[in-house]
Scaffold this active site. Sequence first.
Site, mmCIF file in Angstrom:
data_model
loop_
_atom_site.group_PDB
_atom_site.id
_atom_site.type_symbol
_atom_site.label_atom_id
_atom_site.label_comp_id
_atom_site.label_asym_id
_atom_site.label_seq_id
_atom_site.Cartn_x
_atom_site.Cartn_y
_atom_site.Cartn_z
ATOM 1 N N SER A 45 0.837 -1.209 0.000
ATOM 2 C CA SER A 45 0.000 0.000 0.000
ATOM 3 C C SER A 45 0.874 1.262 0.000
ATOM 4 C CB SER A 45 -0.978 -0.004 1.165
ATOM 5 O OG SER A 45 -0.281 -0.146 2.355
ATOM 6 N N TYR A 47 3.745 1.434 -1.458
ATOM 7 C CA TYR A 47 4.214 1.514 -2.845
ATOM 8 C C TYR A 47 3.123 2.131 -3.722
ATOM 9 C CZ TYR A 47 5.837 -0.019 -7.443
ATOM 10 O OH TYR A 47 6.236 -0.054 -8.756
ATOM 11 N N LYS A 146 22.250 -21.554 -20.615
ATOM 12 C CA LYS A 146 21.611 -21.201 -21.889
ATOM 13 C C LYS A 146 20.100 -21.162 -21.633
ATOM 14 C CE LYS A 146 21.626 -21.978 -26.827
ATOM 15 N NZ LYS A 146 20.268 -21.549 -27.040
ATOM 16 N N LYS A 322 31.972 -18.934 -23.293
ATOM 17 C CA LYS A 322 32.476 -17.761 -24.010
ATOM 18 C C LYS A 322 33.906 -17.478 -23.571
ATOM 19 C CE LYS A 322 27.865 -15.850 -24.023
ATOM 20 N NZ LYS A 322 26.901 -14.993 -23.357
ATOM 21 N N LYS A 346 24.516 -28.065 -25.690
ATOM 22 C CA LYS A 346 23.096 -28.281 -25.444
ATOM 23 C C LYS A 346 22.832 -29.571 -24.671
ATOM 24 C CE LYS A 346 20.120 -26.486 -27.883
ATOM 25 N NZ LYS A 346 19.721 -25.879 -29.136
ATOM 26 N N CYS A 443 -7.531 -60.958 -18.662
ATOM 27 C CA CYS A 443 -8.332 -62.037 -18.065
ATOM 28 C C CYS A 443 -9.680 -62.255 -18.738
ATOM 29 C CB CYS A 443 -8.535 -61.783 -16.581
ATOM 30 S SG CYS A 443 -9.664 -60.428 -16.244
ATOM 31 N N CYS A 458 -11.132 -53.021 -15.101
ATOM 32 C CA CYS A 458 -11.395 -54.442 -15.322
ATOM 33 C C CYS A 458 -12.120 -54.945 -14.084
ATOM 34 C CB CYS A 458 -10.065 -55.185 -15.499
ATOM 35 S SG CYS A 458 -10.182 -56.943 -15.166
ATOM 36 N N CYS A 464 -7.872 -61.693 -12.324
ATOM 37 C CA CYS A 464 -7.085 -61.095 -13.396
ATOM 38 C C CYS A 464 -5.600 -61.128 -13.028
ATOM 39 C CB CYS A 464 -7.551 -59.656 -13.616
ATOM 40 S SG CYS A 464 -6.600 -58.797 -14.878
HETATM 41 S S1 IVH Z 1 25.146 -15.389 -26.347
HETATM 42 C C1 IVH Z 1 26.861 -13.827 -30.165
HETATM 43 N N1 IVH Z 1 24.426 -16.412 -24.040
HETATM 44 O O1 IVH Z 1 20.678 -18.688 -27.462
HETATM 45 C C2 IVH Z 1 26.354 -14.590 -29.012
HETATM 46 N N2 IVH Z 1 22.932 -16.613 -25.870
HETATM 47 O O2 IVH Z 1 21.322 -20.177 -29.847
HETATM 48 C C3 IVH Z 1 24.909 -14.481 -28.890
HETATM 49 N N3 IVH Z 1 20.829 -17.719 -25.309
HETATM 50 O O3 IVH Z 1 19.901 -16.120 -29.699
HETATM 51 C C4 IVH Z 1 24.252 -15.199 -27.823
HETATM 52 N N4 IVH Z 1 21.263 -18.064 -23.180
HETATM 53 O O4 IVH Z 1 18.653 -16.161 -27.454
HETATM 54 C C5 IVH Z 1 24.095 -16.212 -25.323
HETATM 55 N N5 IVH Z 1 23.914 -17.236 -21.911
HETATM 56 C C6 IVH Z 1 23.579 -17.027 -23.200
HETATM 57 C C7 IVH Z 1 22.346 -17.445 -23.719
HETATM 58 C C8 IVH Z 1 22.069 -17.229 -25.079
HETATM 59 C C9 IVH Z 1 20.369 -18.204 -24.136
HETATM 60 C C10 IVH Z 1 20.085 -17.766 -26.588
HETATM 61 C C11 IVH Z 1 20.020 -16.465 -27.335
HETATM 62 C C12 IVH Z 1 20.605 -16.746 -28.689
HETATM 63 C C13 IVH Z 1 20.468 -18.239 -28.772
HETATM 64 C C14 IVH Z 1 21.496 -18.813 -29.711
#
Ligand code: IVH
Length: 702
Positions: A45, A47, A146, A322, A346, A443, A458, A464
Site C-alpha cells: 500500500s 508503494y 543457456k 564464451k 546443449k 483375463c 477391469c 485377473c
Molecule cells: S550469447 C553472439 N548467451 O541462445 C552470441 N545466448 O542459440 C549471442 N541464449 O539467440 C548469444 N542463453 O537467445 C548467449 N547465456 C547465453 C544465452 C544465449 C540463451 C540464446 C540467445 C541466442 C540463442 C542462440
Amino acid sequence: MSELIVSDTISLTSDPGERVLALYEAIEKHNHAYYEKDDPIISDSEYDALFNELVTLERVYPELQRVDSPTKRVGGKPLQEFTAVTHHVPMLSLNNAFSDEAVAAFDQRVSNFFHANLAVTPSKTITDVFPVSALKPQIEYVAELKFDGLAIALRYENGILTQAATRGDGMMGEDVTANIRTIKQIPLRLKTNTPPDILEVRGEILLLRADFEALNRTQEVAGKKIFINPRNAAAGSLRQLDSRITAKRSLSFFAYGSGELLGGAHFPKTHSALLAWYAELGIPVNDKYAVVKGINGLLSFYRRISDIRLCLPYDIDGVVYKVNHREKQEQLGFASRAPRFALAHKFPAQESLTKLLDIKVQVGRTGAITPVARLAPVFVGGAKVANATLHNEDEILRKDILIGDTVIVRRAGDVIPEIVRSVKEHRPDGAYAFVMPSICPVCGSHIKKLPDEVIARCTGGLICAAQRKQALLHFAQRRAMNIEGLGNKLVEQLVDQQIIQTPADLFRLDVSTLVTLDRMAEKSAKNLVTSLEKAKSTTLSRFIFSLGIRYVGETAAKILANHFGKLNNLLSATQVDLLSVHNIGSTMAQSIVNFLSESHNIDVIEQLRKVGVTWSESSLMATVSLPLAGQKFVLTGTLPTLSREKAKTLLEAAGAKIVGSVSAETNYLVAGANAGSKLIKAESLGVPILDEVSMCAMLDVL
Ligand code: IVH
C-alpha cells in the site's frame, strides 16, 4: 543498504519537478528490491501511494513526464504493428555442440588460434576427462546457462532505456520497447552518474515455470489459448501489440552480452567484468555463471548444471561457453552466423517427435485400465522411449490423438514419458481412433466405467493376472509387508507360471521351487525365503495396508489399526461403525465394506494367518499424528479422475479440514478443470495450488 523511502520523507520539496524525480527514484528502487532482490522494503500500500502520487502529478504536469517514468511500465495504447529496428551490431546465433568431443574440438580450435606453435605434451589429473597440454596455457572462459527464452537488445542512451528490439533475423528485429518497459526487473534508467553514451545490453526474456503455470491457469479460466511451454508463452507475451497485456505476464530477464557500446570511460576488458558491471548498473544478471579454464573446466560446469537443471525455476536447454577476454573474442571474430569465441553445449532434447504405432491398455492393481502409447523408439532427454502413458480415454480425445499420428513425446526428469499432443499437419490418411476395449485383454472380464469416473476398470479382481501381479507387488512393498527381494520380474514369473494365486502362497514358496525360475540362483532363493520368514511378523496397520483395499492408504490403515486394535474388530465392522471412525469418510467406509464382503478376500486373510503371518494386537486406542492435521483445504473445479466426494474423503482421512471458501488461512487449493473465482482468489492470496496428481502424491495414494 536500501534506505526506507516513504511518501512523507520525500515530500519535503514543493517543486513538482523535483518531486517527480524523487518519485521516479523511489519507485524504481522499490521495483528493484521487490522484483530483483525479492526483498521488499515497503508495504504494497505504501508503494501504491507513491505510484498514485506520481500518476496524479504527471496528469497535472504532463510536461514533466519523461520516457523513463515508472508509470510507463503499466503499458500503453495498443500498436497497429511493430516498427522494424536495424541492429547496429548483428544479433548472431550460437554454434551448438551435443557431445564432450565437440566441446573439446572447440577448445582446441580456440587454443590453437592463440598458441598454434606450442608443443603438446599431454598431462592428465584423475578428475580430468581430457588430457591437457602441459605447455599450452589453458584458455579462460565464462560458462553460463543457456536460457530457453528469446533474445532481446536493450538500448540505453545516456543511461536511459530508449529502445528494446527482438532478434528478428539477426539484422533487423521488431521494436518492443513499450512491452519491455512493463518488465519491472529491467531498469528504465541505469544506476550510475556516468553512463556511456550508448550501451546496448543483450539478454534473454523468459518466463519462470511457476509464472508460466499460473498464466496457463488464468488462460484456461478465461477460455483463452493454452501455451505449450514457457518459451512459447514468453514469446507470445512479448510480441503483444497491446502492452497492457504484456504488463500482466510476469516476464523475467537475464543479461548475457552486449551490442553497441559507445562513449564510455572504459568498458570492461573481460566478459565476467561486463556481467559484474551490469549487476552494478541494476541490470539483472544470472548468478549461476563461472569463470573456468580449459576443456575440463567447461565439462565440469556442464555436469554441475545438468545435475541441478530441473531444480532451477526456469527452463534452460544447455550451457554457453564464451572466451572471457573481450579482446580475444574480437580476435577470434565471427564465422557467418555465429561467433568463433562462443559455443552452446546443449542438453539432449526433452521433447521429441515420433510416430504413434499403436495404443494398448495396461491393467493396474485396482483394475484401472490405462491406455499406453507404443511408439517408434526415440531419444527424449537422453533416454530411449518406446512407451508413453496416455492417462485415460478422455485425455486421448482431448489431445485429439489418432493411431498413426506423429506425436510430441515429453520426458521430465524421472517422470513417466507422456504424449504432449499430435502434430496434425503430419496426420496420414489411414490414421484411426483408439477404442477402449470392452473386455480385459489379460483375463477376459468385462471392462466397466462408472458414471462418475474417468477411469475404466477391469472387473476381474484377483482373477485377473495383471491385477494379481500388481496386488502382490503392493503387498510386498517396503511400506507394506516389506518382503525384500520380491521384485517385478519375479512376480511376473510366479503369476504367469501359476505358482502363486494369492499373497498367502508367497509364504509357501521353498528354495527348490524358486531355483527353477529365471535368474534365481540358490543363494538368492535362500535369501528370499529368509526375507519371507522375516516379513511374517508385522504390525496391524502394515497388514491392513498390504491388503490393497481401494482408498486405504498407509495413513487410513494406521487410523483403522488404532481404532479397532484387533483385526477381528475390523472384520466385523459395519458401515456405521466405520463411519464413526474419525477421518474415515463414506467412500472409504463403502470400499472397506465391499472388500470384506467378498469371501475370497476373507479367505486370503485366513490363509495368511494360517501360514504364520502375525502382528501385535492391542485394544488400546493410540493417537496417530495425521500428516495433514489442522490443514485447511478448498476444492474447486472438476478433477480428472476423482469425484469431489472422493477427493474430500481422501483429504479428510489424512487429517485435512475441507472448507468452502478461500481465505488467507487456506493452506491449499485443489483445482481441477473449469476452476473459477476460487482459483483466482487463491492465486491473488498466494495460496499454494495443487492439481489431482500433486494432491494424490501428497496423500501417498498414487
Ligand atoms: S550469447 C553472439 N548467451 O541462445 C552470441 N545466448 O542459440 C549471442 N541464449 O539467440 C548469444 N542463453 O537467445 C548467449 N547465456 C547465453 C544465452 C544465449 C540463451 C540464446 C540467445 C541466442 C540463442 C542462440
